[in-house]
Scaffold this motif. Sequence first.
Motif, mmCIF file in Angstrom:
data_model
loop_
_atom_site.group_PDB
_atom_site.id
_atom_site.type_symbol
_atom_site.label_atom_id
_atom_site.label_comp_id
_atom_site.label_asym_id
_atom_site.label_seq_id
_atom_site.Cartn_x
_atom_site.Cartn_y
_atom_site.Cartn_z
ATOM 1 N N PHE A 157 0.868 -1.170 0.000
ATOM 2 C CA PHE A 157 0.000 0.000 0.000
ATOM 3 C C PHE A 157 0.908 1.225 0.000
ATOM 4 O O PHE A 157 1.828 1.303 0.809
ATOM 5 C CB PHE A 157 -0.884 0.049 1.254
ATOM 6 C CG PHE A 157 -1.842 -1.083 1.372
ATOM 7 C CD1 PHE A 157 -3.161 -0.922 0.989
ATOM 8 C CD2 PHE A 157 -1.433 -2.312 1.879
ATOM 9 C CE1 PHE A 157 -4.059 -1.976 1.102
ATOM 10 C CE2 PHE A 157 -2.319 -3.367 2.000
ATOM 11 C CZ PHE A 157 -3.636 -3.199 1.610
ATOM 12 N N GLY A 158 0.654 2.178 -0.885
ATOM 13 C CA GLY A 158 1.473 3.381 -0.921
ATOM 14 C C GLY A 158 0.907 4.410 -1.875
ATOM 15 O O GLY A 158 -0.079 4.170 -2.570
ATOM 16 N N GLU A 159 1.565 5.550 -1.898
ATOM 17 C CA GLU A 159 1.133 6.650 -2.751
ATOM 18 C C GLU A 159 1.584 6.431 -4.193
ATOM 19 O O GLU A 159 2.420 5.580 -4.475
ATOM 20 C CB GLU A 159 1.710 7.956 -2.218
ATOM 21 C CG GLU A 159 1.205 8.293 -0.829
ATOM 22 C CD GLU A 159 1.864 9.520 -0.253
ATOM 23 O OE1 GLU A 159 3.001 9.864 -0.667
ATOM 24 O OE2 GLU A 159 1.253 10.156 0.618
ATOM 25 N N GLN A 177 0.327 -7.840 -4.807
ATOM 26 C CA GLN A 177 -0.707 -6.890 -5.221
ATOM 27 C C GLN A 177 -0.353 -5.561 -4.572
ATOM 28 O O GLN A 177 0.057 -5.524 -3.410
ATOM 29 C CB GLN A 177 -2.090 -7.343 -4.791
ATOM 30 C CG GLN A 177 -3.197 -6.409 -5.231
ATOM 31 C CD GLN A 177 -4.577 -6.919 -4.845
ATOM 32 O OE1 GLN A 177 -4.735 -7.988 -4.289
ATOM 33 N NE2 GLN A 177 -5.582 -6.140 -5.146
ATOM 34 N N PHE A 178 -0.486 -4.477 -5.308
ATOM 35 C CA PHE A 178 -0.199 -3.153 -4.768
ATOM 36 C C PHE A 178 -1.436 -2.282 -4.920
ATOM 37 O O PHE A 178 -2.064 -2.267 -5.972
ATOM 38 C CB PHE A 178 0.981 -2.501 -5.496
ATOM 39 C CG PHE A 178 1.450 -1.254 -4.819
ATOM 40 C CD1 PHE A 178 0.924 -0.017 -5.153
ATOM 41 C CD2 PHE A 178 2.402 -1.318 -3.821
ATOM 42 C CE1 PHE A 178 1.345 1.132 -4.507
ATOM 43 C CE2 PHE A 178 2.833 -0.185 -3.173
ATOM 44 C CZ PHE A 178 2.308 1.045 -3.519
ATOM 45 N N ILE A 179 -1.769 -1.575 -3.852
ATOM 46 C CA ILE A 179 -2.944 -0.700 -3.849
ATOM 47 C C ILE A 179 -2.479 0.719 -3.550
ATOM 48 O O ILE A 179 -1.799 0.958 -2.549
ATOM 49 C CB ILE A 179 -3.975 -1.168 -2.805
ATOM 50 C CG1 ILE A 179 -4.459 -2.565 -3.176
ATOM 51 C CG2 ILE A 179 -5.131 -0.178 -2.699
ATOM 52 C CD1 ILE A 179 -5.303 -3.240 -2.125
ATOM 53 N N TYR A 180 -2.826 1.636 -4.432
ATOM 54 C CA TYR A 180 -2.480 3.041 -4.211
ATOM 55 C C TYR A 180 -3.432 3.634 -3.177
ATOM 56 O O TYR A 180 -4.651 3.481 -3.280
ATOM 57 C CB TYR A 180 -2.558 3.816 -5.524
ATOM 58 C CG TYR A 180 -1.481 3.422 -6.493
ATOM 59 C CD1 TYR A 180 -1.760 2.613 -7.584
ATOM 60 C CD2 TYR A 180 -0.166 3.843 -6.298
ATOM 61 C CE1 TYR A 180 -0.761 2.230 -8.461
ATOM 62 C CE2 TYR A 180 0.834 3.474 -7.176
ATOM 63 C CZ TYR A 180 0.538 2.674 -8.249
ATOM 64 O OH TYR A 180 1.526 2.301 -9.115
ATOM 65 N N THR A 181 -2.839 4.297 -2.190
ATOM 66 C CA THR A 181 -3.661 4.842 -1.101
ATOM 67 C C THR A 181 -4.609 5.926 -1.594
ATOM 68 O O THR A 181 -5.663 6.130 -0.991
ATOM 69 C CB THR A 181 -2.777 5.395 0.029
ATOM 70 O OG1 THR A 181 -1.847 6.351 -0.515
ATOM 71 C CG2 THR A 181 -2.021 4.277 0.716
ATOM 72 N N GLU A 182 -4.274 6.586 -2.691
ATOM 73 C CA GLU A 182 -5.189 7.594 -3.228
ATOM 74 C C GLU A 182 -6.515 6.957 -3.631
ATOM 75 O O GLU A 182 -7.549 7.617 -3.606
ATOM 76 C CB GLU A 182 -4.568 8.293 -4.447
ATOM 77 C CG GLU A 182 -3.409 9.214 -4.116
ATOM 78 C CD GLU A 182 -2.064 8.497 -4.078
ATOM 79 O OE1 GLU A 182 -1.045 9.186 -3.987
ATOM 80 O OE2 GLU A 182 -2.020 7.259 -4.143
ATOM 81 N N ASN A 183 -6.490 5.679 -3.991
ATOM 82 C CA ASN A 183 -7.720 4.982 -4.371
ATOM 83 C C ASN A 183 -8.573 4.622 -3.169
ATOM 84 O O ASN A 183 -9.726 4.230 -3.330
ATOM 85 C CB ASN A 183 -7.397 3.711 -5.151
ATOM 86 C CG ASN A 183 -6.746 4.010 -6.477
ATOM 87 O OD1 ASN A 183 -6.828 5.111 -6.999
ATOM 88 N ND2 ASN A 183 -6.067 3.022 -7.034
ATOM 89 N N LEU A 184 -8.012 4.727 -1.976
ATOM 90 C CA LEU A 184 -8.752 4.368 -0.765
ATOM 91 C C LEU A 184 -9.436 5.560 -0.120
ATOM 92 O O LEU A 184 -10.259 5.390 0.763
ATOM 93 C CB LEU A 184 -7.798 3.729 0.264
ATOM 94 C CG LEU A 184 -7.088 2.464 -0.194
ATOM 95 C CD1 LEU A 184 -6.079 2.029 0.863
ATOM 96 C CD2 LEU A 184 -8.087 1.361 -0.473
ATOM 97 N N ARG A 185 -9.117 6.749 -0.555
ATOM 98 C CA ARG A 185 -9.686 7.953 0.045
ATOM 99 C C ARG A 185 -11.111 8.163 -0.434
ATOM 100 O O ARG A 185 -11.438 7.982 -1.599
ATOM 101 C CB ARG A 185 -8.833 9.156 -0.306
ATOM 102 C CG ARG A 185 -7.448 9.052 0.282
ATOM 103 C CD ARG A 185 -6.672 10.308 0.034
ATOM 104 N NE ARG A 185 -5.331 10.124 0.570
ATOM 105 C CZ ARG A 185 -4.225 10.495 -0.039
ATOM 106 N NH1 ARG A 185 -4.294 11.075 -1.205
ATOM 107 N NH2 ARG A 185 -3.057 10.304 0.520
#
Length: 105
Positions: free
Chosen positions: A61-63, A76-84
């Motif tokens: 998880f990161g920016e 798997q990588f999840i962009y934190t901007e997608n979680l906002r």
Amino acid sequence: MESVAAFAWNGWQASSGISGNLGLEYAYSCNVNAFALITSDSDFTHLVMRILEAGLPVFGFGERKTPMPFVNACSQFIYTENLREDTEEQSDDDSGDAAKPTATA
């Protein structure tokens, strides 16, 4: 879960080294099913590779500024901007008439 904070030591981030060592220790000696690394720092790319070698998935998880080698190394990588949440969109959806969803355990 264990959180680690340390100050810079000998010109490198001591917390990165400590976190990496703890990660490998857990990978080889504890009953864990997966790892999650929340960072936008590519310093943890080697740790991801070592955990993957141990047969465990790594979720990152990161920016958006996260370097691609780290992003690509993770299972798997999840962009934190997608979680906002978009607060404007959320306020439009809350008409007051509908029941609000509740979290369940």
